[in-house]
Design a protein around this motif. Structure first.
Motif, PDB file in Angstrom:
ATOM      1  N   PHE A 141      34.992  29.282  33.505  1.00  0.00           N
ATOM      2  CA  PHE A 141      33.706  29.256  32.840  1.00  0.00           C
ATOM      3  C   PHE A 141      32.783  29.844  33.774  1.00  0.00           C
ATOM      4  N   LEU A 142      32.450  31.090  33.498  1.00  0.00           N
ATOM      5  CA  LEU A 142      31.273  31.639  34.379  1.00  0.00           C
ATOM      6  C   LEU A 142      30.278  32.086  33.614  1.00  0.00           C
ATOM      7  N   VAL A 143      28.784  31.743  33.938  1.00  0.00           N
ATOM      8  CA  VAL A 143      27.613  31.913  33.130  1.00  0.00           C
ATOM      9  C   VAL A 143      26.587  32.311  34.017  1.00  0.00           C
ATOM     10  N   ASP A 144      25.585  32.918  33.340  1.00  0.00           N
ATOM     11  CA  ASP A 144      24.394  33.383  34.110  1.00  0.00           C
ATOM     12  C   ASP A 144      24.597  34.436  35.254  1.00  0.00           C
ATOM     13  N   GLN A 145      24.300  34.353  36.308  1.00  0.00           N
ATOM     14  CA  GLN A 145      24.750  35.311  37.263  1.00  0.00           C
ATOM     15  C   GLN A 145      25.723  34.996  38.152  1.00  0.00           C
ATOM     16  N   ALA A 146      26.652  33.999  37.756  1.00  0.00           N
ATOM     17  CA  ALA A 146      27.846  33.551  38.723  1.00  0.00           C
ATOM     18  C   ALA A 146      28.841  34.716  38.884  1.00  0.00           C
ATOM     19  N   VAL A 147      29.532  34.543  40.098  1.00  0.00           N
ATOM     20  CA  VAL A 147      30.470  35.873  40.443  1.00  0.00           C
ATOM     21  C   VAL A 147      31.673  35.057  41.097  1.00  0.00           C
ATOM     22  N   LEU A 148      32.737  35.643  40.548  1.00  0.00           N
ATOM     23  CA  LEU A 148      34.100  34.712  41.033  1.00  0.00           C
ATOM     24  C   LEU A 148      34.887  36.166  41.312  1.00  0.00           C
ATOM     25  N   LYS A 149      34.964  36.298  42.930  1.00  0.00           N
ATOM     26  CA  LYS A 149      35.842  37.266  43.361  1.00  0.00           C
ATOM     27  C   LYS A 149      37.003  36.584  44.170  1.00  0.00           C
ATOM     28  N   GLY A 150      38.080  37.255  44.253  1.00  0.00           N
ATOM     29  CA  GLY A 150      39.220  36.615  44.746  1.00  0.00           C
ATOM     30  C   GLY A 150      40.356  37.666  44.871  1.00  0.00           C
ATOM     31  N   ARG A 151      40.991  37.201  45.874  1.00  0.00           N
ATOM     32  CA  ARG A 151      42.491  37.876  46.087  1.00  0.00           C
ATOM     33  C   ARG A 151      43.665  37.055  45.923  1.00  0.00           C
ATOM     34  N   ASN A 152      44.710  37.504  45.236  1.00  0.00           N
ATOM     35  CA  ASN A 152      45.797  36.989  45.159  1.00  0.00           C
ATOM     36  C   ASN A 152      45.796  35.303  44.567  1.00  0.00           C
ATOM     37  N   LEU A 153      44.969  35.650  43.374  1.00  0.00           N
ATOM     38  CA  LEU A 153      44.609  34.542  42.485  1.00  0.00           C
ATOM     39  C   LEU A 153      45.773  34.063  41.547  1.00  0.00           C
ATOM     40  N   GLN A 154      45.975  32.787  41.272  1.00  0.00           N
ATOM     41  CA  GLN A 154      47.235  32.693  40.353  1.00  0.00           C
ATOM     42  C   GLN A 154      46.541  31.945  39.098  1.00  0.00           C
ATOM     43  N   PHE A 155      46.924  32.434  38.054  1.00  0.00           N
ATOM     44  CA  PHE A 155      46.195  32.352  36.336  1.00  0.00           C
ATOM     45  C   PHE A 155      47.274  31.372  35.820  1.00  0.00           C
ATOM     46  N   ASP A 156      47.117  30.219  35.333  1.00  0.00           N
ATOM     47  CA  ASP A 156      47.967  29.425  34.617  1.00  0.00           C
ATOM     48  C   ASP A 156      46.898  28.886  33.277  1.00  0.00           C
ATOM     49  N   PRO A 157      46.579  29.788  32.317  1.00  0.00           N
ATOM     50  CA  PRO A 157      45.470  29.142  31.435  1.00  0.00           C
ATOM     51  C   PRO A 157      46.160  28.336  30.421  1.00  0.00           C
ATOM     52  N   GLN A 158      47.444  28.353  30.014  1.00  0.00           N
ATOM     53  CA  GLN A 158      48.009  27.383  29.266  1.00  0.00           C
ATOM     54  C   GLN A 158      47.427  27.480  27.700  1.00  0.00           C
ATOM     55  N   ASN A 159      47.354  28.926  27.379  1.00  0.00           N
ATOM     56  CA  ASN A 159      46.712  29.314  26.110  1.00  0.00           C
ATOM     57  C   ASN A 159      45.170  29.024  25.825  1.00  0.00           C
ATOM     58  N   TRP A 160      44.411  28.793  26.885  1.00  0.00           N
ATOM     59  CA  TRP A 160      43.041  28.639  26.803  1.00  0.00           C
ATOM     60  C   TRP A 160      42.383  29.976  27.486  1.00  0.00           C
ATOM     61  N   PRO A 161      41.172  30.403  26.910  1.00  0.00           N
ATOM     62  CA  PRO A 161      40.547  31.613  27.232  1.00  0.00           C
ATOM     63  C   PRO A 161      39.403  31.276  28.470  1.00  0.00           C
ATOM     64  N   VAL A 162      39.145  32.387  28.947  1.00  0.00           N
ATOM     65  CA  VAL A 162      38.301  32.604  30.005  1.00  0.00           C
ATOM     66  C   VAL A 162      36.865  32.879  29.157  1.00  0.00           C
ATOM     67  N   LEU A 163      35.637  32.295  29.791  1.00  0.00           N
ATOM     68  CA  LEU A 163      34.328  32.865  29.307  1.00  0.00           C
ATOM     69  C   LEU A 163      33.616  33.421  30.370  1.00  0.00           C
ATOM     70  N   VAL A 164      33.144  34.667  30.305  1.00  0.00           N
ATOM     71  CA  VAL A 164      32.339  35.457  31.217  1.00  0.00           C
ATOM     72  C   VAL A 164      31.012  35.728  30.654  1.00  0.00           C
ATOM     73  N   ASP A 165      30.037  34.973  30.549  1.00  0.00           N
ATOM     74  CA  ASP A 165      28.723  34.815  29.891  1.00  0.00           C
ATOM     75  C   ASP A 165      27.617  35.586  30.563  1.00  0.00           C
ATOM     76  N   ASN A 166      26.811  35.970  29.830  1.00  0.00           N
ATOM     77  CA  ASN A 166      25.517  36.606  30.377  1.00  0.00           C
ATOM     78  C   ASN A 166      25.778  37.496  31.271  1.00  0.00           C
ATOM     79  N   ASP A 167      25.326  37.654  32.443  1.00  0.00           N
ATOM     80  CA  ASP A 167      25.406  38.569  33.697  1.00  0.00           C
ATOM     81  C   ASP A 167      26.578  38.377  34.521  1.00  0.00           C
TER      82      ASP A 167
END
Length: 82
Positions: free
Chosen positions: A19-45
């Motif tokens: 859940f990223l909102v406002d002006q949050a920034v997620l940067k990364g390398r070699n990330l692992q994603f296990d959403p288990q059928n849940w979405p990501v939210l990248v809101d606003n800027d």
């Protein structure tokens, strides 16, 4: 956040597993994603700029206002329409 070798996993306690909102920034390398059928939210800027080390399954669903703020290498993703 700038992370390396981090695993993000959904568990159903929240409507989004990242859940990223406002002006949050997620940067990364070699990330692992296990959403288990849940979405990501990248809101606003907010921005998501990363590459994935591992992801298995259907394309990652991302609800976003600005798809141009998302750059995910090594992973398929789709914009979630609501």
């Amino acid at each position: 956040m700038d992370g390396s070798l981090v695993t993000f996993s959904g568990n159903g306690d929240y409507p989004y597993f990242i859940f990223l909102v406002d002006q949050a920034v997620l940067k990364g390398r070699n990330l692992q994603f296990d959403p288990q059928n849940w979405p990501v939210l990248v809101d606003n800027d907010a921005r998501l700029v990363a590459n994935a080390l591992y992801y298995q399954g259907a394309p990652l669903e991302i609800k976003c206002e600005h798809p141009e703020n998302i750059s995910l290498m090594g992973i398929k993703w789709t914009e979630r329409k609501e």
